[in-house]
Write an enzyme that holds these catalytic residues in place. Structure first.
Site, short mmCIF file in Angstrom:
data_model
loop_
_atom_site.label_atom_id
_atom_site.label_comp_id
_atom_site.label_asym_id
_atom_site.label_seq_id
_atom_site.Cartn_x
_atom_site.Cartn_y
_atom_site.Cartn_z
N ASP A 325 -9.87 -4.10 67.54
CA ASP A 325 -10.55 -3.67 68.76
C ASP A 325 -9.74 -2.62 69.52
O ASP A 325 -8.54 -2.47 69.34
CB ASP A 325 -10.82 -4.87 69.67
CG ASP A 325 -9.54 -5.57 70.12
OD1 ASP A 325 -8.62 -5.69 69.28
OD2 ASP A 325 -9.46 -6.00 71.29
N GLU A 326 -10.45 -1.91 70.38
CA GLU A 326 -9.90 -1.01 71.40
C GLU A 326 -8.94 0.05 70.87
O GLU A 326 -7.83 0.24 71.38
CB GLU A 326 -9.23 -1.85 72.51
CG GLU A 326 -10.22 -2.74 73.23
CD GLU A 326 -9.63 -3.43 74.45
OE1 GLU A 326 -10.26 -3.35 75.52
OE2 GLU A 326 -8.55 -4.04 74.35
#
Length: 573
Positions: A325-326
């Site tokens: 993620d991210e």
């Protein structure tokens, strides 16, 4: 034992029962048929039949001890008064029948059970296809036993017929141990609380940008240099403690080593493996510190393979969480090699990341023979992954991924993130200054705004319970919702607030994933139906050693529906 003799004496007075006709069960079973009777527990009451499985055997003793120690008296006053009659005979035993005592604890194990406590008393029966189902039934049985309101020395069991099974096979807590360290005792207590709520997955988010507390045999230097201290490390002994305790409760443990973002702390050991760690975070990461694995560094990739291989060997579950993620593209644009590579190959940094992620899930699937889980970001941001990859959603509607053939774990941040609404935590933030110290059109940060919490407001049990897992997903969808997780991110969490952040509100999510959003008649379950049960459950968790957070003033539980938003005489479910 002292309490046993008292129970025997009280069982002689069968007509003296003064409890209400129903007790508060959580999660609510799929089918419950109350008889309107209660059977006193005999002084000879025993739980029998668990000898062929060590976990059932231990659970039988554990729940016997709990029942007699707890002596529960409901705190929540019943909404409707019903008469409870006494059974003809005392309850002498709970007999456990398990078809498969050797079933492997893994995704999809049968957790169903049936429980019969006869109206006339005598012998109760708990039947389950697997030992895990027996554990779930024992929890339900424990909630059916309470003390006589007029004589707490007298225990009774509500007589009932229950048929039960989970609606979803994956019901978990995602638990972050990197931002702040949690002693093993706190993790073990969380597992206990999960078992009370029939949750069956601890998703251990073991590492992140801030610290590396998980000891690795292949790379011990990571925790030596990356843990907050030598005392804040999960070594083999501590990991085994968690795995063993979880298994004894029928709870799977799924490891996540998040990457390629959320890895800045690796730079303390291998600065050449990480890009952006020494830059100020704001342009290059969602939170401090910045730092992402160099996607072109072969030595870094070999380290990744070592860590993932060791993780999949240590944690026996068939799922492994690869993170993902991210990702921040600007962070990778700091690196000259990546900039040149993407230009030469006419690709974006995101496309380079997609390729790297596919390489990782291929390694997990084909080399390590595990089923990978990934946060939704690589697909959400334009990539694609094989259909066997389970997607954990936190921003987008689940149907975005089930429609592509992926099974989905639901953790939407606007429902199931437990850190939301707690204010900001980054330092020296001038946004908290209100020039006039009152609401103005320009100050939407402090008045009606986020207050520094990106996912504000706080997510209550009511909010969680109103999520509909079936919304927008047709029955013939190629991918399925396999369950959900509440996410305990711990930038502002620690041992002193752990229980109150998790419980009892996570019990609402636990019921959603166990019981389903609809009852057997196809009617949507409502907040009003859960309300008296979760309010009482809060106090029962406290009695079991879980420092759960009060949901209402005690006065409200003693005066049913008097604290509702609308007049119950006029409101509908």
């Amino acid at each position: 034992m002292k309490f046993t003799s008292l129970t025997f004496i009280s069982s002689l007075f069968l007509a003296a029962t003064t409890v209400q006709a129903k007790t508060w069960l959580l999660p609510i079973p799929q089918s419950v048929e109350w008889t309107g009777h209660a059977a006193p527990l005999s002084h000879r009451f025993t739980i029998r039949g668990g000898d062929n499985n060590k976990h059932v055997r231990k659970a039988a003793k554990r729940y016997t001890d709990l029942i007699f120690k707890e002596r529960w008296v409901k705190v929540q006053v019943d909404y409707e008064k019903e008469t409870l009659e006494s059974s003809k005979d005392a309850l002498t035993s709970l007999d456990i029948i398990v078809d498969d005592n050797k079933a492997l604890l893994d995704y999809g194990i049968d957790e169903s059970y049936s429980l019969e406590i006869p109206q006339q008393g005598g012998k109760a029966t708990l039947s389950a296809p697997t030992w895990v189902g027996a554990l779930r039934g024992l929890e339900t049985f424990s909630q059916l036993v309470e003390a006589d309101h007029g004589n707490k020395k007298k225990l009774i069991a509500h007589t009932v017929s229950i048929t039960d099974a989970p609606s979803y096979p994956h019901r978990g807590v995602s638990f972050d141990t990197s931002r702040n360290y949690f002693p093993v005792e706190d993790i073990l207590r969380t597992l206990d609380a999960m078992s009370y709520n029939k949750m069956n997955v601890l998703h251990w988010h073991a590492t992140d940008a801030q610290s590396w507390p998980l000891e690795s045999k292949s790379h011990p230097e990571l925790s030596i240099n990356g843990a907050y201290s030598a005392h804040e490390v999960y070594g083999p002994k501590q990991v085994k403690q968690v795995l063993d305790h979880a298994e004894s409760l029928g709870i799977r443990v799924v490891l996540e080593i998040d990457m390629p973002a959320h890895t800045g702390i690796i730079a303390e050991t291998y600065p050449d493996y990480i890009i952006g760690y020494h830059e100020f975070w704001a342009k290059y990461a969602p939170e401090p510190p910045a730092g992402q694995i160099d996607l072109l560094n072969e030595d870094a990739w070999e380290m990744v393979k070592d860590l993932v291989k060791e993780g999949t060997e240590t944690f026996p579950d068939s799922f492994y969480h690869t993170g993902g993620d991210e990702i921040n593209a600007a962070c990778y644009e700091l690196d000259e090699n990546i900039v040149n590579y993407t230009k030469e190959h006419n690709m974006t940094t995101h496309e380079l990341w997609f390729d790297w992620t596919n390489k990782l899930v291929d390694y997990v699937t084909n080399d390590l023979k595990k089923r990978p889980i990934v946060w939704e970001d690589p697909i959400r941001d334009g990539g694609s992954l094989p259909e066997n990859v389970v997607v954990q959603v936190w921003t987008a509607p689940p149907q975005n991924y089930t429609s592509k053939g992926h099974d989905v774990i639901v953790s939407n941040s606007d429902y199931f993130y437990l850190d939301c609404g707690n204010g900001g935590w980054v330092g020296n933030d001038p946004r908290y200054i209100s020039p006039t110290q009152q609401a103005t059109p320009d100050d939407i940060f402090n008045y009606g705004g986020t207050g520094g919490s990106w996912c504000a407001p706080y997510h209550t049990w009511q909010r969680m319970y109103t999520f509909d897992p079936t919304y927008g997903i047709p029955e013939d969808s190629p991918g399925k919702i396999i369950g959900g997780e509440v996410c305990m991110w711990n930038e502002q969490g620690g041992p002193t607030v752990l229980d109150s952040k998790l419980w009892p509100r996570s019990g609402a999510a636990a019921e959603l994933w166990w019981s389903g959003g609809y009852d057997k008649e196809g009617e949507r379950r409502t907040v009003r139906q859960l309300q008296p049960r979760i309010l009482d459950w809060n106090y029962r968790l406290v009695s079991r050693g879980i420092a759960a957070q009060p949901l209402q003033p005690l006065w409200c539980l003693r005066h049913p529906e008097r604290c509702d938003l609308e007049d119950p005489a006029e409101a509908k479910d």
